[in-house]
Motif scaffolding. Structure first.
Motif, PDB file in Angstrom:
ATOM      1  N   UNK A  90       0.851  -1.059   0.011  1.00  0.00           N
ATOM      2  CA  UNK A  90      -0.080  -0.021   0.103  1.00  0.00           C
ATOM      3  C   UNK A  90       1.007   1.463  -0.086  1.00  0.00           C
ATOM      4  N   UNK A  91       0.395   2.206  -0.868  1.00  0.00           N
ATOM      5  CA  UNK A  91       1.381   3.289  -1.147  1.00  0.00           C
ATOM      6  C   UNK A  91       0.510   4.423  -0.472  1.00  0.00           C
ATOM      7  N   UNK A  92       1.158   5.367   0.289  1.00  0.00           N
ATOM      8  CA  UNK A  92       0.475   6.638   1.293  1.00  0.00           C
ATOM      9  C   UNK A  92       1.224   7.729   0.939  1.00  0.00           C
ATOM     10  N   UNK A  93       0.169   8.682   0.665  1.00  0.00           N
ATOM     11  CA  UNK A  93       0.627  10.249   0.498  1.00  0.00           C
ATOM     12  C   UNK A  93       0.234  10.928   1.829  1.00  0.00           C
ATOM     13  N   UNK A  94       1.001  11.557   2.321  1.00  0.00           N
ATOM     14  CA  UNK A  94       0.864  12.469   3.326  1.00  0.00           C
ATOM     15  C   UNK A  94       1.160  13.926   2.671  1.00  0.00           C
ATOM     16  N   UNK A  95      -0.224  14.585   2.600  1.00  0.00           N
ATOM     17  CA  UNK A  95      -0.181  15.836   1.992  1.00  0.00           C
ATOM     18  C   UNK A  95       0.223  16.922   2.909  1.00  0.00           C
ATOM     19  N   UNK A  96       0.626  18.097   2.685  1.00  0.00           N
ATOM     20  CA  UNK A  96       1.290  19.138   3.457  1.00  0.00           C
ATOM     21  C   UNK A  96       0.392  19.610   4.538  1.00  0.00           C
ATOM     22  N   UNK A  97      -0.957  19.473   4.440  1.00  0.00           N
ATOM     23  CA  UNK A  97      -1.762  20.063   5.594  1.00  0.00           C
ATOM     24  C   UNK A  97      -1.989  18.820   6.526  1.00  0.00           C
ATOM     25  N   UNK A  98      -1.454  17.659   6.167  1.00  0.00           N
ATOM     26  CA  UNK A  98      -1.469  16.345   7.188  1.00  0.00           C
ATOM     27  C   UNK A  98      -2.714  15.281   6.533  1.00  0.00           C
ATOM     28  N   UNK A  99      -3.326  15.728   5.733  1.00  0.00           N
ATOM     29  CA  UNK A  99      -4.180  14.914   4.946  1.00  0.00           C
ATOM     30  C   UNK A  99      -3.546  13.564   4.512  1.00  0.00           C
ATOM     31  N   UNK A 100      -4.138  12.466   4.444  1.00  0.00           N
ATOM     32  CA  UNK A 100      -3.301  11.078   3.832  1.00  0.00           C
ATOM     33  C   UNK A 100      -4.248  10.609   2.611  1.00  0.00           C
ATOM     34  N   UNK A 101      -3.591  10.387   1.537  1.00  0.00           N
ATOM     35  CA  UNK A 101      -4.348   9.692   0.443  1.00  0.00           C
ATOM     36  C   UNK A 101      -3.706   8.401   0.279  1.00  0.00           C
ATOM     37  N   UNK A 102      -4.602   7.500  -0.168  1.00  0.00           N
ATOM     38  CA  UNK A 102      -4.068   6.277  -0.695  1.00  0.00           C
ATOM     39  C   UNK A 102      -4.937   5.347  -1.660  1.00  0.00           C
ATOM     40  N   UNK A 103      -4.809   4.569  -2.304  1.00  0.00           N
ATOM     41  CA  UNK A 103      -5.587   3.658  -2.878  1.00  0.00           C
ATOM     42  C   UNK A 103      -6.190   2.340  -1.826  1.00  0.00           C
ATOM     43  N   UNK A 104      -7.478   2.727  -1.698  1.00  0.00           N
ATOM     44  CA  UNK A 104      -7.713   1.800  -0.409  1.00  0.00           C
ATOM     45  C   UNK A 104      -7.344   0.344  -0.587  1.00  0.00           C
ATOM     46  N   UNK A 105      -6.857  -0.185   0.612  1.00  0.00           N
ATOM     47  CA  UNK A 105      -6.564  -1.721   0.730  1.00  0.00           C
ATOM     48  C   UNK A 105      -6.594  -1.923   2.197  1.00  0.00           C
ATOM     49  N   UNK A 106      -6.869  -3.134   2.818  1.00  0.00           N
ATOM     50  CA  UNK A 106      -7.117  -3.373   4.075  1.00  0.00           C
ATOM     51  C   UNK A 106      -5.789  -4.076   4.647  1.00  0.00           C
ATOM     52  N   UNK A 107      -4.468  -3.803   4.008  1.00  0.00           N
ATOM     53  CA  UNK A 107      -3.346  -4.004   4.579  1.00  0.00           C
ATOM     54  C   UNK A 107      -3.057  -3.198   6.092  1.00  0.00           C
ATOM     55  N   UNK A 108      -3.528  -2.061   6.273  1.00  0.00           N
ATOM     56  CA  UNK A 108      -3.595  -1.488   7.670  1.00  0.00           C
ATOM     57  C   UNK A 108      -4.973  -0.879   8.030  1.00  0.00           C
ATOM     58  N   UNK A 109      -5.153  -0.777   9.132  1.00  0.00           N
ATOM     59  CA  UNK A 109      -6.648  -0.100   9.555  1.00  0.00           C
ATOM     60  C   UNK A 109      -6.341   1.406   9.489  1.00  0.00           C
ATOM     61  N   UNK A 110      -6.863   1.990   8.500  1.00  0.00           N
ATOM     62  CA  UNK A 110      -6.676   3.316   8.226  1.00  0.00           C
ATOM     63  C   UNK A 110      -7.312   4.397   9.458  1.00  0.00           C
ATOM     64  N   UNK A 111      -8.266   3.762  10.004  1.00  0.00           N
ATOM     65  CA  UNK A 111      -9.012   4.615  10.957  1.00  0.00           C
ATOM     66  C   UNK A 111      -7.690   4.757  11.960  1.00  0.00           C
ATOM     67  N   UNK A 112      -6.823   4.087  12.192  1.00  0.00           N
ATOM     68  CA  UNK A 112      -5.697   4.534  13.237  1.00  0.00           C
ATOM     69  C   UNK A 112      -4.747   5.788  13.021  1.00  0.00           C
ATOM     70  N   UNK A 113      -5.052   6.471  11.508  1.00  0.00           N
ATOM     71  CA  UNK A 113      -4.708   7.356  11.120  1.00  0.00           C
ATOM     72  C   UNK A 113      -5.483   8.659  11.266  1.00  0.00           C
ATOM     73  N   UNK A 114      -6.775   8.613  11.573  1.00  0.00           N
ATOM     74  CA  UNK A 114      -7.659   9.542  11.638  1.00  0.00           C
ATOM     75  C   UNK A 114      -8.966   9.306  11.122  1.00  0.00           C
ATOM     76  N   UNK A 115      -9.911  10.405  10.745  1.00  0.00           N
ATOM     77  CA  UNK A 115     -11.114  10.313  10.188  1.00  0.00           C
ATOM     78  C   UNK A 115     -10.935   9.713   8.937  1.00  0.00           C
ATOM     79  N   UNK A 116     -11.564   8.755   8.520  1.00  0.00           N
ATOM     80  CA  UNK A 116     -11.411   7.956   7.144  1.00  0.00           C
ATOM     81  C   UNK A 116     -12.809   8.355   6.342  1.00  0.00           C
TER      82      UNK A 116
END
Length: 82
Positions: free
Chosen positions: A1-27
């Motif tokens: 899974x490739x994740x992009x952290x944007x300058x404002x702190x937002x995170x973008x990715x192509x959804x995958x269940x490899x990790x629990x994205x809710x651990x990073x914030x509101x999904x």
């Protein structure tokens, strides 16, 4: 899974269940494409939801899904960061 952290702190990715994205914030999940067969059983990837092309035909659904992820990562995920 490739994740992009944007300058404002937002995170973008192509959804995958490899990790629990809710651990990073509101999904917030939105559709990036549709993978569907035609009448002849060929598979197409329609990337119109993110302004992309229609890819295919593919003989197997797994090939259409792989093309979907490849295009999203190469042409959408990093192209829209920062």
């Amino acid at each position: 899974m490739r994740i992009v952290v944007e300058p404002g702190g937002g995170i973008r990715c192509v959804y995958d269940e490899a990790i629990d994205l809710s651990l990073l914030g509101k999904v917030q999940i939105s559709r990036g494409s549709y993978v569907e067969p035609n009448e002849e059983g060929q598979w197409f990837t329609d990337l119109a939801p993110v302004g992309g092309p229609r890819l295919g035909p593919f003989l197997k659904r797994t090939d259409a899904l792989a093309a979907e992820v490849k295009w999203l990562e190469e042409s959408w995920l990093f192209a829209n960061s920062g």
